[in-house]
Write an enzyme that holds these catalytic residues in place. Sequence first.
Site, short mmCIF file in Angstrom:
data_model
loop_
_atom_site.label_atom_id
_atom_site.label_comp_id
_atom_site.label_asym_id
_atom_site.label_seq_id
_atom_site.Cartn_x
_atom_site.Cartn_y
_atom_site.Cartn_z
N HIS A 59 0.85 -1.19 0.00
CA HIS A 59 0.00 0.00 0.00
C HIS A 59 0.90 1.24 0.00
O HIS A 59 0.68 2.17 -0.76
CB HIS A 59 -0.93 -0.04 1.21
CG HIS A 59 -1.88 1.12 1.30
ND1 HIS A 59 -2.92 1.17 2.18
CD2 HIS A 59 -1.93 2.27 0.61
CE1 HIS A 59 -3.59 2.32 2.02
NE2 HIS A 59 -3.00 3.01 1.08
N GLU A 106 0.88 8.24 -3.70
CA GLU A 106 1.74 7.85 -2.58
C GLU A 106 3.03 8.68 -2.56
O GLU A 106 3.53 9.04 -1.50
CB GLU A 106 2.07 6.35 -2.65
CG GLU A 106 0.88 5.45 -2.36
CD GLU A 106 0.43 5.51 -0.90
OE1 GLU A 106 1.28 5.51 0.01
OE2 GLU A 106 -0.79 5.56 -0.66
N HIS A 110 3.37 10.85 0.71
CA HIS A 110 4.34 10.27 1.66
C HIS A 110 5.79 10.33 1.17
O HIS A 110 6.70 10.54 1.96
CB HIS A 110 3.98 8.81 1.95
CG HIS A 110 2.60 8.64 2.51
ND1 HIS A 110 2.27 9.04 3.78
CD2 HIS A 110 1.47 8.13 1.96
CE1 HIS A 110 0.98 8.78 4.00
NE2 HIS A 110 0.47 8.23 2.92
#
Length: 245
Positions: A59, A106, A110
């Site tokens: 993920h 992502e 992040h």
Amino acid sequence: MSAMRLCSPLLVCLAAALFSGAVISSPHMWTKLVLTHHWPNTFCSMEHCHPNISYWTLHGLWPDQGIDCNNSWHFNSSQIEDLLPDMEKSWPDLRRPLSAGFWKYEWQKHGTCAAKAATLNTQHKYFSKALELYHKVDLTSILRKFDIIPSEKYYTFSQVEGVIENFYGIKPKIQCAHSSKNADVQILGQIEICFDSDFNLLDCEKHFIMNTVSKAGWDDDRAINKASGFMVCDHDMPVYYPPLP
Ligand SMILES: *[C@@H]1O[C@H](CO)[C@@H](O)[C@H](O)[C@H]1NC(C)=O
Ligand SMILES: *[C@@H]1O[C@H](CO)[C@@H](O)[C@H](O)[C@H]1NC(C)=O
Ligand SMILES: *[C@@H]1O[C@H](CO)[C@@H](O)[C@H](O)[C@H]1NC(C)=O
């Protein structure tokens, strides 16, 4: 007047010292990375996709400090061209196969924060480290090896957690979805394995003093969990590890 006097009460002084220490070294440096795996079948039952994968997929790789740290650093798939075959296999966008949208998301959310560390300060370093850690952890094989296998039978939560704790020697964070059909069962959904900034395994529950001062990491964690619909599994409820339909 003694130095003690200037620093009283003691706790305020200690907090001030830690806080200024953190500011001097690096204001928003993360101290923990969370390697998050999801079980495609559970994810797809919530997101209405059609899973055809029976291994845990990535993920994300999330630092414990920061979200969207640099909006002008755009995702560019040509910088990870050599990684794409592995990305497609290990980090697929389950909702939109063949799309790079998930990686872009992502990276922006992040990756740009993880990139504050020199070890992860390019897209290639970030994505290749995530893949490297994912293969090293090899969660699907380890669960299988210790007889945690997708099936119609139920496991206890401590069977699942015990295998991970015993094998890796650290505490994971294990999240479940709740069944709409059977309220007495929870569905294994997401497993987080944590690392320190040198990429050594770390207890996911470990709190750093800096986090208790700034709190940001834990608030971010909660927001992510809420958005995904997973909750930390209940320790007393049977766990269903669903096989492919
Ligand atoms: C799953 O389905 C997608 C889209 O149909 C396909 O591209 C992919 O190769 C399949 N994956 C596996 C492991 O069969
Ligand atoms: C944000 O990313 C851009 C593009 O890579 C870079 O030029 C800039 O220095 C970065 N800003 C910060 C604050 O790191
Ligand atoms: C993406 O990266 C490639 C390779 O480094 C570079 O040639 C290209 O200009 C980049 N594209 C954008 C939109 O920044």
